[in-house]
Scaffold this active site. Structure first.
Site, short mmCIF file in Angstrom:
data_model
loop_
_atom_site.label_atom_id
_atom_site.label_comp_id
_atom_site.label_asym_id
_atom_site.label_seq_id
_atom_site.Cartn_x
_atom_site.Cartn_y
_atom_site.Cartn_z
N LYS A 212 19.69 -37.18 23.26
CA LYS A 212 20.46 -37.11 22.01
C LYS A 212 20.67 -35.67 21.52
O LYS A 212 21.68 -35.37 20.89
CB LYS A 212 19.80 -37.96 20.92
CG LYS A 212 19.96 -39.45 21.15
CD LYS A 212 19.38 -40.26 20.00
CE LYS A 212 19.45 -41.74 20.30
NZ LYS A 212 18.97 -42.57 19.18
N ASP B 229 23.23 -43.45 14.15
CA ASP B 229 21.90 -44.00 13.80
C ASP B 229 21.67 -43.90 12.29
O ASP B 229 21.14 -44.82 11.67
CB ASP B 229 20.79 -43.22 14.52
CG ASP B 229 20.67 -43.59 15.99
OD1 ASP B 229 21.07 -44.71 16.37
OD2 ASP B 229 20.20 -42.73 16.77
P1 NAP Z 1 10.85 -40.02 19.60
O1 NAP Z 1 11.75 -38.91 19.19
O2 NAP Z 1 10.22 -40.02 20.95
O3 NAP Z 1 9.68 -40.12 18.48
C1 NAP Z 1 8.61 -41.03 18.65
C2 NAP Z 1 7.80 -41.13 17.35
O4 NAP Z 1 6.80 -42.13 17.54
C3 NAP Z 1 7.06 -39.83 16.99
O5 NAP Z 1 6.94 -39.74 15.58
C4 NAP Z 1 5.69 -40.07 17.64
O6 NAP Z 1 4.65 -39.33 17.03
C5 NAP Z 1 5.49 -41.54 17.32
N1 NAP Z 1 4.52 -42.17 18.19
C6 NAP Z 1 4.66 -42.48 19.50
N2 NAP Z 1 3.54 -43.08 19.96
C7 NAP Z 1 2.66 -43.13 18.90
C8 NAP Z 1 1.36 -43.65 18.75
N3 NAP Z 1 0.69 -44.25 19.77
N4 NAP Z 1 0.77 -43.57 17.53
C9 NAP Z 1 1.41 -43.00 16.49
N5 NAP Z 1 2.67 -42.48 16.57
C10 NAP Z 1 3.29 -42.56 17.77
O7 NAP Z 1 11.61 -41.42 19.51
P2 NAP Z 1 12.80 -41.83 18.50
O8 NAP Z 1 14.11 -41.52 19.11
O9 NAP Z 1 12.51 -41.33 17.13
O10 NAP Z 1 12.66 -43.43 18.53
C11 NAP Z 1 11.55 -44.06 17.92
C12 NAP Z 1 11.75 -45.57 18.05
O11 NAP Z 1 12.91 -45.93 17.31
C13 NAP Z 1 11.98 -46.03 19.49
O12 NAP Z 1 11.21 -47.19 19.73
C14 NAP Z 1 13.47 -46.36 19.53
O13 NAP Z 1 13.77 -47.43 20.42
C15 NAP Z 1 13.71 -46.81 18.08
N6 NAP Z 1 15.10 -46.63 17.65
C16 NAP Z 1 15.71 -47.70 17.10
C17 NAP Z 1 17.01 -47.57 16.67
C18 NAP Z 1 17.70 -48.77 16.07
O14 NAP Z 1 18.93 -48.75 16.01
N7 NAP Z 1 16.96 -49.76 15.60
C19 NAP Z 1 17.71 -46.36 16.79
C20 NAP Z 1 17.03 -45.26 17.33
C21 NAP Z 1 15.72 -45.41 17.77
P3 NAP Z 1 4.25 -37.87 17.61
O15 NAP Z 1 5.22 -36.91 16.98
O16 NAP Z 1 2.86 -37.69 17.14
O17 NAP Z 1 4.38 -37.95 19.11
#
Ligand code: NAP
Length: 275
Positions: free
Chosen positions: A69, A105
């Site tokens: 992204k 998003d």
């Molecule tokens: P990302 O940039 O990889 O960020 C992941 C986040 O999750 C970070 O804050 C990370 O914390 C945290 N995290 C991961 N594992 C963890 C754990 N075991 N304990 C605590 N915190 C943890 O991913 P993203 O793009 O933001 O996406 C996050 C989620 O949103 C994904 O599952 C994605 O599928 C979903 N999403 C949904 C939509 C929708 O339309 N509904 C749109 C976009 C994304 P750290 O910084 O400490 O690593």
């Protein structure tokens, strides 16, 4: 559906794509709108090559997902203001050879939230500091929502809190937090780890608005707990379909067939739950 020399090609680029819901959602929308278009999954580790293909072959539009992204931005001719501020593009429109980047998003999350509540002046705890949290935090800030950011890694959490000009708190300090809105924007709780949740149950209070960005499962552990405690809940599926509907609008200039898209995605998720 007839595929011929006039069929427009759309797709999603990412790695890994896993069981992406986007092809099902967008193909159902094209069919319901009687459009000669097809949406494919382009899983690749070669973003540069992929983007050359988009340009060279005249692909009409793309969704962009993890991990590209932000990385995709240098390959575009223009990026709209919202996507530039957030630093992430999840949608590309090919406008007569000009590749233009957008972020739907943020708009998808906002639409899902505003369908349930009035936001201005509310206090929100945003859990997570990745791309999803950044898009949601930025758009909520525009709506005069008072934010606090909680995240596992302090560095990333503080960086987002600085960007949003708000307070950072550690995940352990969530215990003491009160808010009108709780947004779970980490990847915790996603299938197959359906029993995981980073938010302590007792902070969920009757009347609170609780949103989870996770859409697989549709009802996460957090949303189950929140419902049981009398909160208003929003599934990540609502945000997902809203962001997809906004993509459809950008690509076609038409109103999206929202209920067809929602139905197609729900059916796919229910089927994958049974296997
Ligand atoms: P990302 O940039 O990889 O960020 C992941 C986040 O999750 C970070 O804050 C990370 O914390 C945290 N995290 C991961 N594992 C963890 C754990 N075991 N304990 C605590 N915190 C943890 O991913 P993203 O793009 O933001 O996406 C996050 C989620 O949103 C994904 O599952 C994605 O599928 C979903 N999403 C949904 C939509 C929708 O339309 N509904 C749109 C976009 C994304 P750290 O910084 O400490 O690593």
């Amino acid at each position: 559906m007839i595929v011929d020399q006039n069929t427009k090609i759309y797709g999603v680029v990412g790695y890994p794509l896993g069981h992406s819901l986007s092809p099902t959602m967008h193909n159902s929308a094209f069919e319901a709108s009687d459009l000669n278009a097809v949406y494919l999954a382009f899983e690749t580790k070669d973003l540069a090559g992929g983007m050359q293909g988009v340009r060279g072959l005249g692909v009409s539009g793309m969704s962009v997902t993890i991990p590209y992204k932000s990385a995709v931005i240098p390959y575009l001719d223009q990026v709209d203001d919202l996507a530039r501020m957030i630093g992430a593009v999840n949608t590309i429109v090919n406008d007569a050879g000009q590749l233009i980047g957008y972020n739907t998003d943020a708009a998808g999350a906002l639409k899902a939230l505003e369908d349930k509540a009035q936001l201005s002046g509310k206090a929100c705890i945003l859990v997570g500091a990745g791309g999803a949290a950044r898009a949601i935090g930025y758009i909520l800030k525009q709506k005069a929502v008072t934010l606090k950011v909680a995240n596992r890694s302090r560095e990333r959490g503080e960086e987002l809190a600085d960007f949003l000009n708000c307070q950072y708190i550690a995940l352990d300090d969530l215990e003491a937090v009160t808010a009108d809105i709780v947004i779970q924007a980490t990847s915790v709780g996603m299938s197959p780890d359906k029993d995981a949740c980073v938010i302590p149950e007792h902070i969920l209070k009757q009347g609170m608005l609780v949103m989870d960005v996770i859409y697989n499962p549709i009802e996460t552990k957090l949303l189950k707990m929140a419902k049981d405690r009398g909160c208003l809940t929003i599934s990540g599926l609502s945000m997902f379909i809203q962001q997809g509907a906004e993509q459809f609008r950008l690509w076609t200039g038409m109103d999206p067939p929202f209920s067809t898209m929602a139905q197609a995605v729900k059916q796919l998720l229910m089927k994958s739950d049974q296997t």
